[in-house]
Design an enzyme around this catalytic site. Structure first.
Site, mmCIF file in Angstrom:
data_model
loop_
_atom_site.group_PDB
_atom_site.id
_atom_site.type_symbol
_atom_site.label_atom_id
_atom_site.label_comp_id
_atom_site.label_asym_id
_atom_site.label_seq_id
_atom_site.Cartn_x
_atom_site.Cartn_y
_atom_site.Cartn_z
ATOM 1 C CB ILE A 1 7.288 -14.447 11.124
ATOM 2 C CG1 ILE A 1 7.766 -16.108 10.465
ATOM 3 C CG2 ILE A 1 6.147 -14.012 10.267
ATOM 4 C CD1 ILE A 1 6.712 -17.003 11.374
ATOM 5 C CG ASP A 2 11.905 -17.243 10.502
ATOM 6 O OD1 ASP A 2 11.151 -17.735 11.141
ATOM 7 O OD2 ASP A 2 12.144 -17.875 9.290
ATOM 8 N NE ARG B 1 13.290 -22.082 42.916
ATOM 9 C CZ ARG B 1 14.461 -22.221 41.984
ATOM 10 N NH1 ARG B 1 15.267 -23.178 42.028
ATOM 11 N NH2 ARG B 1 14.209 -21.891 40.817
ATOM 12 C CG PHE C 1 10.266 -19.410 -8.753
ATOM 13 C CD1 PHE C 1 9.438 -20.501 -9.348
ATOM 14 C CD2 PHE C 1 10.754 -18.373 -9.486
ATOM 15 C CE1 PHE C 1 9.693 -20.481 -10.626
ATOM 16 C CE2 PHE C 1 10.960 -18.562 -11.025
ATOM 17 C CZ PHE C 1 10.265 -19.506 -11.641
ATOM 18 N NE ARG D 1 -3.906 4.031 -1.160
ATOM 19 C CZ ARG D 1 -5.137 4.090 -0.195
ATOM 20 N NH1 ARG D 1 -5.156 4.358 0.786
ATOM 21 N NH2 ARG D 1 -6.171 3.313 -0.634
ATOM 22 C CE LYS E 1 7.487 -21.021 37.169
ATOM 23 N NZ LYS E 1 8.372 -20.048 36.495
ATOM 24 C CB VAL F 1 5.022 0.389 -2.739
ATOM 25 C CG1 VAL F 1 5.692 0.288 -4.347
ATOM 26 C CG2 VAL F 1 6.389 -0.069 -1.931
ATOM 27 N N GLY G 1 7.331 -15.479 29.308
ATOM 28 C CA GLY G 1 7.532 -16.085 30.345
ATOM 29 C C GLY G 1 8.102 -17.479 30.641
ATOM 30 N NE ARG H 1 -3.119 2.226 3.203
ATOM 31 C CZ ARG H 1 -2.912 2.994 4.016
ATOM 32 N NH1 ARG H 1 -1.580 2.996 4.542
ATOM 33 N NH2 ARG H 1 -3.536 4.026 4.413
HETATM 34 O O1 F6P Z 1 10.758 -18.204 6.519
HETATM 35 C C1 F6P Z 1 9.660 -18.121 7.320
HETATM 36 C C2 F6P Z 1 9.216 -19.355 7.836
HETATM 37 O O2 F6P Z 1 8.195 -19.027 8.477
HETATM 38 C C3 F6P Z 1 9.759 -20.541 8.733
HETATM 39 O O3 F6P Z 1 10.156 -20.045 10.234
HETATM 40 C C4 F6P Z 1 9.398 -21.888 8.733
HETATM 41 O O4 F6P Z 1 9.878 -22.863 8.856
HETATM 42 C C5 F6P Z 1 8.957 -21.409 6.989
HETATM 43 O O5 F6P Z 1 8.968 -20.036 7.001
HETATM 44 C C6 F6P Z 1 7.739 -22.361 6.708
HETATM 45 O O6 F6P Z 1 7.339 -22.172 5.372
HETATM 46 P P1 F6P Z 1 6.439 -22.902 4.408
HETATM 47 O O7 F6P Z 1 5.094 -22.371 4.956
HETATM 48 O O8 F6P Z 1 6.447 -21.895 3.307
HETATM 49 O O9 F6P Z 1 6.586 -24.173 4.367
#
Ligand code: F6P
Length: 318
Positions: free
Chosen positions: A125-126, A210, A72, A24, A212, A22, A184, A20
């Site tokens: 996300i990594d 302890r 790909f 706009r 927990k 890029v 946590g 979005r």
């Molecule tokens: O590269 C991000 C990631 O979420 C990794 O942590 C995970 O192992 C992988 O993609 C899974 O990818 P896909 O859903 O394409 O198999």
């Protein structure tokens, strides 16, 4: 100018916010913006369409990517990349913005080395991309993990159980380390620091002594599997142990405010970089500042893994 934009590799919340931005930002500067569909595969096969202001309405918050994405591997082949370059010419693109993770940025680096004006935007996300403190999608994924653990905590507490929670991160444990501190966790198992199950079982037994009564262990998928760790603890302790694999629940859902803001900033900066003739770079944010790092540097360096956060999580949860 006519700029192309594509999303590639694993989807990440915040990709849509970047598209979005890029579109706009580009239109506001008098450019045309062309959306390439399904990542590099679409670039090679000629899948795409022009984008206008309204085509990116109501996507700011959405996870996934309106342009679709694909892994790909064929793009590593020089002959395949040459087809992509022909398509870039056929579409009359004056520059290309690639939104994706390390593999996608490697593709961008190869196109740049061949003379295509390319700018990268980190999205994974990594958060395992050098040259930025934040890749798009990471903050949302951390929040997704924390929300899941908060829910599981009710059962862990009610039944006085140990839960092993497996999170994504096939090569690095950055997501596990940060989510472990935020949720946590008693222990965080990551590829960079494998854990001895005997030592972990002793540690859990000691915390039980302890007082927990329930515990969480976060394990990155690249380090071990939740079921194996759970069985290992079950065999070595008196705990009732359960395991959960969060899988793709971590990667979807609405983008967090942080990912929406980063998408806006990165997309805008990418258009500025192309306009200024700053090619072959990745936009990032380092210590609060927007940065441009050469793609070659991004690809050559390793991301920082916050081992000190793993130590702190384990210290605070004892
Ligand atoms: O590269 C991000 C990631 O979420 C990794 O942590 C995970 O192992 C992988 O993609 C899974 O990818 P896909 O859903 O394409 O198999």
């Amino acid at each position: 100018m006519r700029y192309g934009v594509l999303t590639s590799g694993g989807d990440a919340p915040g990709m849509n916010a970047a598209i979005r931005s890029v579109v706009r930002s580009g239109l506001a500067k008098g450019h045309e913006v062309f959306g390439v569909e399904r990542g590099y595969e679409g670039l090679v096969k000629g899948w795409g369409h022009m984008l206008d202001r309204s085509s990116v309405a109501d996507i700011l918050m959405a996870g996934g990517t309106m342009l679709h994405t694909a892994r790909f591997p064929g793009f590593r082949d020089e002959a395949v990349r040459r087809q992509a370059m022909e398509q870039i010419g056929a579409w009359h693109l004056d520059g290309l913005i690639v939104i994706g993770g390390n593999g996608s940025l490697a593709g961008a680096g190869a196109l740049s080395a061949a003379g295509i004006p390319v700018v990268g935007i980190p999205a994974s996300i990594d958060n395992d991309i050098a040259g930025t403190d934040w890749s798009l999608g990471f903050d949302t994924a951390v929040n997704n993990v924390v929300q899941s653990v908060d829910k599981i905590r009710d059962t862990a507490s009610a039944h006085e159980r140990v839960f092993v929670v497996e999170v994504m991160g096939n090569r690095t444990g950055i997501l596990a380390a940060v989510a472990g501190l935020a949720a946590g966790a008693e222990a965080v198992i990551i590829p960079e620091r494998p854990v001895d199950l005997n030592e972990l079982a002793d540690r859990l037994t000691e915390t039980q002594r302890r007082g927990k009564k329930h515990s969480f262990i976060i394990v990155a998928e690249g380090a071990d599997h939740a079921d194996r760790v759970a069985r290992g603890i079950q065999e070595r302790t008196q705990f009732d142990v359960r395991w959960v694999v969060l899988g793709h629940t971590q990667r979807g859902g609405p983008a967090s405010a942080t990912d929406r803001i980063l998408g806006a900033l990165y997309g805008n900066k990418a258009v500025d970089a192309l306009d200024a003739g700053q090619y072959g770079v990745m936009i990032g944010q380092v210590q609060g500042n927007l940065t441009l790092t050469p793609l070659a540097t991004v690809l050559a360096e390793s991301p920082r893994v916050p081992m000190d956060w793993v130590d702190l999580a384990e210290l605070l949860a004892r």
